[in-house]
Write a protein that holds these residues in place. Structure first.
Motif, mmCIF file in Angstrom:
data_model
loop_
_atom_site.group_PDB
_atom_site.id
_atom_site.type_symbol
_atom_site.label_atom_id
_atom_site.label_comp_id
_atom_site.label_asym_id
_atom_site.label_seq_id
_atom_site.Cartn_x
_atom_site.Cartn_y
_atom_site.Cartn_z
ATOM 1 N N ARG A 1 -41.417 -47.648 -43.764
ATOM 2 C CA ARG A 1 -41.312 -48.344 -42.728
ATOM 3 C C ARG A 1 -40.824 -47.990 -41.108
ATOM 4 N NH1 ARG A 1 -44.213 -53.091 -40.810
ATOM 5 N NH2 ARG A 1 -43.818 -54.052 -39.219
ATOM 6 N N GLY B 1 -41.981 -44.942 -39.589
ATOM 7 C CA GLY B 1 -42.864 -44.899 -39.218
ATOM 8 C C GLY B 1 -42.380 -45.782 -37.758
ATOM 9 N N LEU C 1 -42.600 -43.963 -34.387
ATOM 10 C CA LEU C 1 -42.958 -44.333 -33.112
ATOM 11 C C LEU C 1 -42.415 -44.814 -31.904
ATOM 12 C CD1 LEU C 1 -45.398 -46.612 -31.785
ATOM 13 C CD2 LEU C 1 -43.785 -48.306 -32.663
ATOM 14 N N VAL D 1 -47.016 -41.263 -31.686
ATOM 15 C CA VAL D 1 -46.921 -42.655 -31.757
ATOM 16 C C VAL D 1 -47.810 -42.737 -32.719
ATOM 17 C CG1 VAL D 1 -48.289 -44.170 -30.638
ATOM 18 C CG2 VAL D 1 -46.260 -42.972 -29.375
ATOM 19 N N VAL D 2 -49.320 -41.731 -33.140
ATOM 20 C CA VAL D 2 -50.080 -42.665 -33.995
ATOM 21 C C VAL D 2 -49.593 -42.261 -35.634
ATOM 22 C CG1 VAL D 2 -51.907 -41.425 -34.740
ATOM 23 C CG2 VAL D 2 -51.620 -41.554 -32.478
ATOM 24 N N VAL E 1 -47.684 -45.616 -35.775
ATOM 25 C CA VAL E 1 -48.518 -46.094 -36.076
ATOM 26 C C VAL E 1 -49.322 -46.661 -37.606
ATOM 27 C CG1 VAL E 1 -50.409 -47.630 -35.477
ATOM 28 C CG2 VAL E 1 -48.896 -47.306 -33.629
ATOM 29 N N LEU F 1 -46.591 -47.638 -40.478
ATOM 30 C CA LEU F 1 -46.582 -49.191 -39.732
ATOM 31 C C LEU F 1 -47.697 -50.257 -40.479
ATOM 32 C CD1 LEU F 1 -44.471 -49.214 -36.919
ATOM 33 C CD2 LEU F 1 -43.888 -49.592 -38.872
ATOM 34 N N TYR F 2 -48.796 -49.750 -40.507
ATOM 35 C CA TYR F 2 -49.888 -50.566 -40.845
ATOM 36 C C TYR F 2 -49.995 -50.567 -42.030
ATOM 37 C CZ TYR F 2 -54.959 -51.240 -40.624
ATOM 38 O OH TYR F 2 -55.540 -52.096 -41.907
ATOM 39 N N ARG G 1 -47.865 -53.282 -43.578
ATOM 40 C CA ARG G 1 -47.654 -54.457 -43.505
ATOM 41 C C ARG G 1 -47.533 -55.464 -44.888
ATOM 42 N NH1 ARG G 1 -54.009 -54.976 -41.727
ATOM 43 N NH2 ARG G 1 -53.672 -53.693 -43.507
#
Length: 165
Positions: free
Chosen positions: A91, A94, A98, A141-142, A145, A148-149, A152
């Protein structure tokens, strides 16, 4: 508040802190690299190129200070997460990607093109530099993300993991 509710609240706080620590560090790191490589070593531009060289150097100094504050702030948060054994490394990475990518995309679109504070490099065919700069930013960024996805809360069995993972 019972202990179960407190544990859930603490996990949520650490999840958010991991993200923001990474974002601050990534933003500061990419700003520091931009300042050091493109402003100082290559001397392609200053943060603000619409005035004298002295003003450009002052703007670079302020930009450099900003990048250090963000980087150090992110590292202090990282150290606190490690101390609490609450570092969620995937995380955090990520957040790093980001933060770095969003800053670079902001720099490439807003500062370079919309505000015209400076260009990446003052050459005849600057579009090549712009495309590479923004593609790298979008890739960061991708990737951020996606990380991070994947982190969750309902994706993780224990919510917060140790710094070993």
């Amino acid at each position: 508040m019972d202990s179960e509710t407190m544990n859930i609240k603490n996990k949520e706080n650490y999840r958010t802190r991991n993200l923001w620590s990474g974002i601050l560090f990534g933003l500061g790191l990419v700003a520091f690299i931009d300042e050091t490589v493109f402003h100082q070593l290559l001397r392609w531009h200053h943060f603000y190129d619409k005035s004298t060289t002295d003003i450009g150097l002052i703007s670079d100094g302020l930009f450099h200070a900003f990048s250090w504050f963000a980087t150090i702030g992110g590292l202090f948060m990282l150290a606190d997460l490690r101390r609490r054994n609450a570092l969620w490394l995937n995380r955090w990475w990520g957040g790093v990607l980001l933060g770095a990518g969003v800053f670079q995309l902001y720099d490439g679109i807003v500062q370079h093109k919309l505000m015209r504070l400076h260009q990446i490099r003052y050459v005849e065919n600057v579009i090549i530099y712009d495309i590479v700069w923004n593609i790298i930013a979008i890739a960061m960024v991708v990737t951020g993300v996606i990380l991070l996805y994947q982190t969750r809360p309902h994706q993780q069995t224990g919510g917060i993991v140790s710094h070993d993972q």
